[in-house]
Write a protein that holds these residues in place. Structure first.
Motif, PDB file in Angstrom:
ATOM      1  N   GLN A   1       4.009  17.209  -3.763  1.00 36.74           N
ATOM      2  CA  GLN A   1       5.429  17.415  -3.988  1.00 36.74           C
ATOM      3  C   GLN A   1       5.745  18.866  -4.295  1.00 36.74           C
ATOM      4  OE1 GLN A   1       7.037  14.724  -6.849  1.00 36.74           O
ATOM      5  NE2 GLN A   1       9.131  15.358  -6.491  1.00 36.74           N
ATOM      6  N   PHE A   2       4.859  19.538  -5.031  1.00 40.07           N
ATOM      7  CA  PHE A   2       5.081  20.938  -5.377  1.00 40.07           C
ATOM      8  C   PHE A   2       4.071  21.788  -4.625  1.00 40.07           C
ATOM      9  CE2 PHE A   2       6.385  18.443  -9.101  1.00 40.07           C
ATOM     10  CZ  PHE A   2       7.728  18.767  -9.096  1.00 40.07           C
ATOM     11  N   GLY A   3       4.529  22.481  -3.618  1.00 37.80           N
ATOM     12  CA  GLY A   3       3.648  23.296  -2.805  1.00 37.80           C
ATOM     13  C   GLY A   3       3.053  22.462  -1.675  1.00 37.80           C
ATOM     14  N   ASP A   4       2.292  23.131  -0.838  1.00 35.67           N
ATOM     15  CA  ASP A   4       1.692  22.447   0.311  1.00 35.67           C
ATOM     16  C   ASP A   4       0.171  22.531   0.201  1.00 35.67           C
ATOM     17  OD1 ASP A   4       1.898  20.982   2.608  1.00 35.67           O
ATOM     18  OD2 ASP A   4       2.043  22.719   3.933  1.00 35.67           O
ATOM     19  N   GLN A   5      -0.365  22.424  -1.039  1.00 27.92           N
ATOM     20  CA  GLN A   5      -1.791  22.601  -1.259  1.00 27.92           C
ATOM     21  C   GLN A   5      -2.600  21.316  -1.058  1.00 27.92           C
ATOM     22  OE1 GLN A   5      -2.702  25.651  -1.580  1.00 27.92           O
ATOM     23  NE2 GLN A   5      -0.623  26.385  -1.832  1.00 27.92           N
ATOM     24  N   ASP A   6      -1.957  20.158  -1.106  1.00 32.32           N
ATOM     25  CA  ASP A   6      -2.671  18.885  -1.022  1.00 32.32           C
ATOM     26  C   ASP A   6      -2.036  17.983   0.029  1.00 32.32           C
ATOM     27  OD1 ASP A   6      -4.379  19.489  -3.231  1.00 32.32           O
ATOM     28  OD2 ASP A   6      -2.736  19.010  -4.578  1.00 32.32           O
ATOM     29  N   TRP A   7      -2.878  17.372   0.845  1.00 37.31           N
ATOM     30  CA  TRP A   7      -2.444  16.371   1.811  1.00 37.31           C
ATOM     31  C   TRP A   7      -3.139  15.061   1.487  1.00 37.31           C
ATOM     32  CZ3 TRP A   7      -2.619  18.831   7.400  1.00 37.31           C
ATOM     33  CH2 TRP A   7      -1.590  19.761   7.514  1.00 37.31           C
ATOM     34  N   TYR A   8      -2.411  13.964   1.663  1.00 40.88           N
ATOM     35  CA  TYR A   8      -2.949  12.645   1.376  1.00 40.88           C
ATOM     36  C   TYR A   8      -2.814  11.749   2.607  1.00 40.88           C
ATOM     37  CZ  TYR A   8      -2.618  14.140  -3.471  1.00 40.88           C
ATOM     38  OH  TYR A   8      -2.750  14.827  -4.646  1.00 40.88           O
ATOM     39  N   TYR A   9      -3.891  11.069   2.951  1.00 41.65           N
ATOM     40  CA  TYR A   9      -3.911  10.078   4.026  1.00 41.65           C
ATOM     41  C   TYR A   9      -4.211   8.737   3.369  1.00 41.65           C
ATOM     42  CZ  TYR A   9      -4.244  14.079   7.166  1.00 41.65           C
ATOM     43  OH  TYR A   9      -4.001  15.256   7.830  1.00 41.65           O
ATOM     44  N   VAL A  10      -3.253   7.812   3.418  1.00 40.82           N
ATOM     45  CA  VAL A  10      -3.371   6.546   2.702  1.00 40.82           C
ATOM     46  C   VAL A  10      -3.518   5.404   3.706  1.00 40.82           C
ATOM     47  CG1 VAL A  10      -2.279   5.007   1.033  1.00 40.82           C
ATOM     48  CG2 VAL A  10      -1.941   7.469   0.852  1.00 40.82           C
ATOM     49  N   SER A  11      -4.493   4.536   3.452  1.00 41.24           N
ATOM     50  CA  SER A  11      -4.761   3.386   4.299  1.00 41.24           C
ATOM     51  C   SER A  11      -4.980   2.173   3.405  1.00 41.24           C
ATOM     52  CB  SER A  11      -6.017   3.650   5.123  1.00 41.24           C
ATOM     53  OG  SER A  11      -6.423   2.483   5.778  1.00 41.24           O
ATOM     54  N   ARG A  12      -4.376   1.028   3.773  1.00 41.93           N
ATOM     55  CA  ARG A  12      -4.526  -0.184   2.955  1.00 41.93           C
ATOM     56  C   ARG A  12      -4.575  -1.416   3.847  1.00 41.93           C
ATOM     57  NH1 ARG A  12      -0.601  -1.664  -1.991  1.00 41.93           N
ATOM     58  NH2 ARG A  12      -2.088  -0.466  -3.165  1.00 41.93           N
TER      59      ARG A  12
ATOM     60  N   LEU B   1      -1.864 -15.679   2.194  1.00 41.10           N
ATOM     61  CA  LEU B   1      -1.633 -16.952   2.839  1.00 41.10           C
ATOM     62  C   LEU B   1      -0.154 -17.017   3.178  1.00 41.10           C
ATOM     63  CD1 LEU B   1      -3.868 -19.316   0.728  1.00 41.10           C
ATOM     64  CD2 LEU B   1      -4.267 -18.519   3.040  1.00 41.10           C
ATOM     65  N   ALA B   2       0.275 -18.022   3.880  1.00 36.00           N
ATOM     66  CA  ALA B   2       1.595 -18.121   4.492  1.00 36.00           C
ATOM     67  C   ALA B   2       2.721 -17.532   3.654  1.00 36.00           C
ATOM     68  CB  ALA B   2       1.890 -19.563   4.850  1.00 36.00           C
ATOM     69  N   PHE B   3       2.991 -18.076   2.478  1.00 37.69           N
ATOM     70  CA  PHE B   3       4.158 -17.622   1.719  1.00 37.69           C
ATOM     71  C   PHE B   3       3.772 -17.007   0.384  1.00 37.69           C
ATOM     72  CE2 PHE B   3       5.723 -21.020   4.488  1.00 37.69           C
ATOM     73  CZ  PHE B   3       6.657 -20.289   5.191  1.00 37.69           C
ATOM     74  N   SER B   4       2.521 -16.668   0.183  1.00 39.97           N
ATOM     75  CA  SER B   4       2.100 -16.079  -1.086  1.00 39.97           C
ATOM     76  C   SER B   4       2.242 -14.559  -1.026  1.00 39.97           C
ATOM     77  CB  SER B   4       0.653 -16.463  -1.386  1.00 39.97           C
ATOM     78  OG  SER B   4      -0.204 -15.903  -0.419  1.00 39.97           O
ATOM     79  N   ASN B   5       2.163 -13.936  -2.191  1.00 38.22           N
ATOM     80  CA  ASN B   5       2.241 -12.483  -2.255  1.00 38.22           C
ATOM     81  C   ASN B   5       0.979 -11.877  -1.650  1.00 38.22           C
ATOM     82  OD1 ASN B   5       4.706 -12.414  -3.531  1.00 38.22           O
ATOM     83  ND2 ASN B   5       3.803 -12.505  -5.572  1.00 38.22           N
ATOM     84  N   PRO B   6       1.113 -10.808  -0.864  1.00 38.87           N
ATOM     85  CA  PRO B   6      -0.077 -10.180  -0.285  1.00 38.87           C
ATOM     86  C   PRO B   6      -0.914  -9.503  -1.362  1.00 38.87           C
ATOM     87  CG  PRO B   6       1.928  -9.048   0.410  1.00 38.87           C
ATOM     88  CD  PRO B   6       2.343 -10.207  -0.408  1.00 38.87           C
ATOM     89  N   LYS B   7      -2.222  -9.540  -1.176  1.00 31.40           N
ATOM     90  CA  LYS B   7      -3.152  -8.918  -2.108  1.00 31.40           C
ATOM     91  C   LYS B   7      -3.969  -7.874  -1.356  1.00 31.40           C
ATOM     92  CE  LYS B   7      -3.339 -12.658  -5.330  1.00 31.40           C
ATOM     93  NZ  LYS B   7      -1.979 -12.927  -5.128  1.00 31.40           N
ATOM     94  N   PRO B   8      -4.171  -6.689  -1.953  1.00 26.76           N
ATOM     95  CA  PRO B   8      -4.963  -5.665  -1.272  1.00 26.76           C
ATOM     96  C   PRO B   8      -6.436  -6.059  -1.211  1.00 26.76           C
ATOM     97  CG  PRO B   8      -4.317  -4.926  -3.452  1.00 26.76           C
ATOM     98  CD  PRO B   8      -3.635  -6.234  -3.219  1.00 26.76           C
ATOM     99  N   VAL B   9      -7.038  -5.860  -0.042  1.00 32.27           N
ATOM    100  CA  VAL B   9      -8.456  -6.149   0.155  1.00 32.27           C
ATOM    101  C   VAL B   9      -9.248  -4.843   0.141  1.00 32.27           C
ATOM    102  CG1 VAL B   9     -10.126  -7.124   1.766  1.00 32.27           C
ATOM    103  CG2 VAL B   9      -7.911  -8.194   1.494  1.00 32.27           C
ATOM    104  N   ALA B  10      -8.722  -3.831   0.793  1.00 30.64           N
ATOM    105  CA  ALA B  10      -9.383  -2.524   0.851  1.00 30.64           C
ATOM    106  C   ALA B  10      -8.310  -1.441   0.880  1.00 30.64           C
ATOM    107  CB  ALA B  10     -10.251  -2.424   2.092  1.00 30.64           C
TER     108      ALA B  10
ATOM    109  N   MET C   1     -10.909   8.169  -2.320  1.00 33.75           N
ATOM    110  CA  MET C   1     -10.733   7.216  -3.412  1.00 33.75           C
ATOM    111  C   MET C   1     -10.525   5.841  -2.801  1.00 33.75           C
ATOM    112  SD  MET C   1      -8.248   9.528  -5.777  1.00 33.75           S
ATOM    113  CE  MET C   1      -7.521  10.435  -4.429  1.00 33.75           C
ATOM    114  N   GLY C   2     -11.033   4.818  -3.467  1.00 32.63           N
ATOM    115  CA  GLY C   2     -10.928   3.470  -2.949  1.00 32.63           C
ATOM    116  C   GLY C   2     -10.112   2.567  -3.850  1.00 32.63           C
ATOM    117  N   LEU C   3     -10.179   1.286  -3.570  1.00 30.76           N
ATOM    118  CA  LEU C   3      -9.423   0.283  -4.318  1.00 30.76           C
ATOM    119  C   LEU C   3      -9.872   0.219  -5.775  1.00 30.76           C
ATOM    120  CD1 LEU C   3      -7.190  -1.786  -3.841  1.00 30.76           C
ATOM    121  CD2 LEU C   3      -8.938  -3.465  -3.320  1.00 30.76           C
TER     122      LEU C   3
END
Length: 171
Positions: free
Chosen positions: A70-81, A86-95, A115-117
């Motif tokens: 947010q402040f400066g252009d010193q850090d870049w982040y690549y986020v993957s999830r 199940l059908a109508f349940s809340n999604p849960k992160p696996v990785a 960094m991981g989960l």
């Protein structure tokens, strides 16, 4: 003999209906897997080397980041999830993978962190109430507490007959 064949036919029909209901019932609860964010390619990520690459080469190799600092252009982040539900349940992160590429002021790569989960902070709400500052009043005090306060002096209500000029006669 005729009666026996009707019973076996109705039994077969009931069995077929039961199997159809079972198949339809289980297909409604299928597991849903989704992917959000950057598609991580281990070979490309490993090719980014501190001291060798710069902003342009990282963008050419990995593409634009998910977000930058947010402040400066010193850090870049690549986020993957990866999520699962199940059908109508809340999604849960696996990785989850967060790739943090740090640059020096000249734009050269200083470090590449992963960094991981397991690094995600888990926040649990406390109790069933949100603590607030101020007075603690009961339901009846909230409902009936303002009776008589409307129009009282100093409360901004209509305490007297004043004109828009401020004084009693507009002066």
């Amino acid at each position: 003999m005729r009666q026996f064949s009707r019973q076996s036919r109705s039994g077969r029909i009931m069995l077929a209906v039961g199997l159809c209901a079972l198949l339809l019932g289980t297909s409604g609860c299928t597991r849903i897997r989704t992917h959000q964010g950057y598609q991580v390619d281990k070979l490309l990520v490993d090719s980014v080397q501190p001291g060798i690459d710069n902003r342009a080469s990282v963008e050419g190799t990995l593409g634009r980041p998910s977000f930058a600092a947010q402040f400066g252009d010193q850090d870049w982040y690549y986020v993957s999830r990866d999520m699962r539900s199940l059908a109508f349940s809340n999604p849960k992160p696996v990785a989850q993978t967060v790739l943090h590429v740090r640059f020096d002021p000249a734009g050269n790569v200083v470090a590449v962190d992963r960094m991981g989960l397991e690094d995600v902070a888990k926040v649990k709400p406390w109790g069933e109430k949100t603590p607030t500052l101020g007075r603690h009043r009961s339901l009846f005090q909230e409902i009936f507490g303002n009776i008589g306060a409307v129009g009282a002096g100093g409360m901004g209500g209509g305490g007297g007959a004043t004109s828009p000029g401020g004084g009693p006669n507009g002066s």
